[in-house]
Design a protein around this motif. Structure first.
Motif, PDB file in Angstrom:
ATOM      1  N   LEU A 228       0.833  -1.201   0.000  1.00  0.00           N
ATOM      2  CA  LEU A 228       0.000   0.000   0.000  1.00  0.00           C
ATOM      3  C   LEU A 228       0.869   1.253   0.000  1.00  0.00           C
ATOM      4  O   LEU A 228       2.016   1.230   0.426  1.00  0.00           O
ATOM      5  N   CYS A 229       0.284   2.346  -0.476  1.00  0.00           N
ATOM      6  CA  CYS A 229       1.011   3.620  -0.428  1.00  0.00           C
ATOM      7  C   CYS A 229       1.205   4.033   1.030  1.00  0.00           C
ATOM      8  O   CYS A 229       0.542   3.515   1.937  1.00  0.00           O
ATOM      9  N   CYS A 246      -8.767   5.480  -1.791  1.00  0.00           N
ATOM     10  CA  CYS A 246      -7.468   5.975  -2.227  1.00  0.00           C
ATOM     11  C   CYS A 246      -7.437   6.135  -3.745  1.00  0.00           C
ATOM     12  O   CYS A 246      -8.030   5.336  -4.486  1.00  0.00           O
ATOM     13  N   LYS A 247      -6.731   7.175  -4.214  1.00  0.00           N
ATOM     14  CA  LYS A 247      -6.639   7.431  -5.655  1.00  0.00           C
ATOM     15  C   LYS A 247      -5.479   6.673  -6.305  1.00  0.00           C
ATOM     16  O   LYS A 247      -5.348   6.683  -7.531  1.00  0.00           O
ATOM     17  N   SER A 248      -4.627   6.042  -5.504  1.00  0.00           N
ATOM     18  CA  SER A 248      -3.504   5.274  -6.048  1.00  0.00           C
ATOM     19  C   SER A 248      -4.015   4.041  -6.794  1.00  0.00           C
ATOM     20  O   SER A 248      -4.851   3.286  -6.279  1.00  0.00           O
ATOM     21  N   GLU A 249      -3.514   3.843  -8.007  1.00  0.00           N
ATOM     22  CA  GLU A 249      -3.936   2.685  -8.805  1.00  0.00           C
ATOM     23  C   GLU A 249      -3.541   1.375  -8.123  1.00  0.00           C
ATOM     24  O   GLU A 249      -4.258   0.380  -8.198  1.00  0.00           O
ATOM     25  N   VAL A 250      -2.381   1.385  -7.447  1.00  0.00           N
ATOM     26  CA  VAL A 250      -1.926   0.177  -6.746  1.00  0.00           C
ATOM     27  C   VAL A 250      -2.913  -0.169  -5.631  1.00  0.00           C
ATOM     28  O   VAL A 250      -3.347  -1.329  -5.503  1.00  0.00           O
ATOM     29  N   GLY A 255      -7.511  -3.317  -3.418  1.00  0.00           N
ATOM     30  CA  GLY A 255      -8.786  -3.271  -2.714  1.00  0.00           C
ATOM     31  C   GLY A 255     -10.007  -3.643  -3.529  1.00  0.00           C
ATOM     32  O   GLY A 255     -11.131  -3.624  -3.008  1.00  0.00           O
ATOM     33  N   LYS A 256      -9.827  -4.027  -4.801  1.00  0.00           N
ATOM     34  CA  LYS A 256     -10.993  -4.267  -5.653  1.00  0.00           C
ATOM     35  C   LYS A 256     -11.851  -5.445  -5.183  1.00  0.00           C
ATOM     36  O   LYS A 256     -13.052  -5.474  -5.446  1.00  0.00           O
TER      37      LYS A 256
END
Length: 467
Positions: A228-229, A246-250, A255-256
């Motif tokens: 995670l970031c 969170c806006k982070s793609e990772v 979390g999907k």
């Protein structure tokens, strides 16, 4: 004392004007050689936008419809300060949110820290409490149209300074209140002429059922914590649900498949949500249950909702809101249920433009009165004042133009009628009133009956235009 130039600047008496200021003065007030374009010493700040007169009618259209619709639902306008004590937003919005951690514009004052409001709810509820509005009849219903500030990456529909129409209802815990707020947004959208706007709803529970959900989220994210970031790693213990926002793609990819809050609702929250859906069904309001909606602010409980469009690309949420039953107590008031929403005006206007919706056009000029000579100019000024006092949009020359240039200007501003006054017209006591669209000319008195005669001609032209 005569000014003279020294090594460091121009001297006048005991005042020194540094050469750098002279340079700025020249850049600000002197034209480029060979051009008619003035150099500016500064330009608009990144992330900000100007609303020029050619565009302001669009804003006025949206704001009027929003305010009138809110009033029909019993909401009254409230106006709050542009900045508040930073602690207000940290306590209400949530210290683990992106808004507080990354996006607020704050400044340190002499004794405390202030922040430009990043949203409207916290300041509105502070005003409701501080001004004793809860001592009046409940529920309290207020709306606002204001600017907000967030330090995000500027893009279409998402600026550092943006504008919101919002509403808050304080005092009701009933799902009927949730349905009314959603219905209010739907009414505004319908009256604006917008199409293909979808309503998504969810329940994010209360502190009681959310505690169990947080345990499940921590179990899910624990194996991926190091991936995670940095921001989401700090959220892991305090508020793991914020990881889902969170806006982070990772972080989004991790979390999907995370557990969904809607599967962990307590009996009370589930009943509240089911009752809300029943009200929406009864009112014929279509919706989609979207269990991934969590909203970006910590104060939300139970119902959350978003109105979404695909007309403006990725930034498709034009309105978001929900219930925040614990916020007033968190801010020092007695436990009081409340809910609200905010609608982004930039995104609404973008969507209306994309869909070809109509905006109320600004009122045009009713009559332009030109003048030849000083005496005629005095008469023109007098007639224009009288017309304006009666509610007409009237104009006359203030530039010292010749007659030909005055008529060119009247045509450029789209004046419905024009009239030229000179010495001959003053002597005769009448002038020719020209219909700019048809070219038809009518003799009109310059005496006491001028307003009555013009009113009749103007009214007749309006009716003729509608036929």
């Amino acid at each position: 004392m005569r000014p003279h130039c020294g090594k460091y600047g121009w001297y006048h008496g005991f005042t020194v004007v540094p050469n750098v200021f002279i340079h700025i003065w020249r850049r600000l007030f002197c034209l480029k050689k060979g051009t008619d374009i003035m150099e500016l010493i500064t330009t608009r700040i990144k992330g900000m936008e100007d609303v020029v007169p050619a565009e302001s009618h669009k804003w006025q259209t949206v704001e009027k419809i929003a305010a009138d619709t809110a009033a029909s639902y019993g909401f009254r306008e409230i106006r709050i300060p542009t900045f508040e004590n930073t602690e207000l937003f940290v306590r209400s919005v949530g210290e683990t949110t992106d808004v507080v951690q990354k996006e607020m514009f704050s400044v340190m004052g002499r004794e405390s820290k202030f922040t430009l409001r990043p949203e409207g709810t916290a300041g509105t509820i502070r005003a409701v409490l501080q001004n004793g509005l809860l001592n009046d009849a409940l529920p309290q219903k207020v709306f606002y149209i204001l600017s907000c500030f967030r330090h995000e990456k500027p893009q279409a529909g998402r600026l550092w300074e943006f504008h919101q129409f919002g509403a808050e209802m304080v005092g009701s815990s009933s799902p009927a209140a949730d349905a009314e707020m959603i219905c209010l947004v739907g009414s505004v959208i319908e009256r604006l002429g917008l199409k293909d706007i979808e309503l998504h709803i969810n329940s994010i529970g209360c502190p009681h059922c959310r505690a169990k959900y947080y345990e499940k989220l921590r179990e899910f994210f624990a194996p991926h914590k190091e991936e995670l970031c940095g921001t989401c790693q700090s959220r892991f213990e305090k508020n793991p649900m914020r990881i889902l926002d969170c806006k982070s793609e990772v972080c989004r990819e991790i979390g999907k498949d995370a557990p969904l809050m809607i599967d962990y609702l307590c009996d009370e929250c589930r009943e509240h949500f089911e009752t809300l859906k029943g009200y929406l069904d009864e009112m014929g309001i279509k919706y989609t249950v979207d269990p991934k909606i969590v909203r970006g602010l910590d104060y939300y409980t139970k119902t959350v909702f978003e109105f979404i469009t695909t007309s403006i690309g990725a930034q498709g949420t034009v309105c978001g809101g929900g219930r925040y039953d614990g916020l007033i107590e968190e801010m020092g008031g007695n436990p009081t249920p409340a809910l609200g929403f905010a609608m982004g005006l930039e995104r609404i206007i973008m969507t209306m433009e994309k869909q070809g919706c109509e905006f109320d056009m600004p009122r045009g000029c009713d009559i332009y009165i030109g003048a030849m000579g000083a005496a005629a100019q005095k008469k023109a000024v007098s007639l224009v004042k009288a017309l304006r006092d009666e509610g007409y949009h009237a104009e006359c020359d203030v530039m010292g133009r010749g007659v030909k240039a005055q008529m060119k200007y009247a045509n450029k501003i789209g004046s419905a009628f024009s009239m030229i006054i000179g010495d001959n017209e003053l002597e005769a006591g009448s002038a020719k009133l020209k219909n700019m669209a048809t070219g038809e000319e009518t003799e009109i008195t310059l005496g006491d009956k001028f307003l009555d005669v013009f009113s009749d001609i103007h009214m007749a032209d309006m009716f003729a235009s509608e036929e």
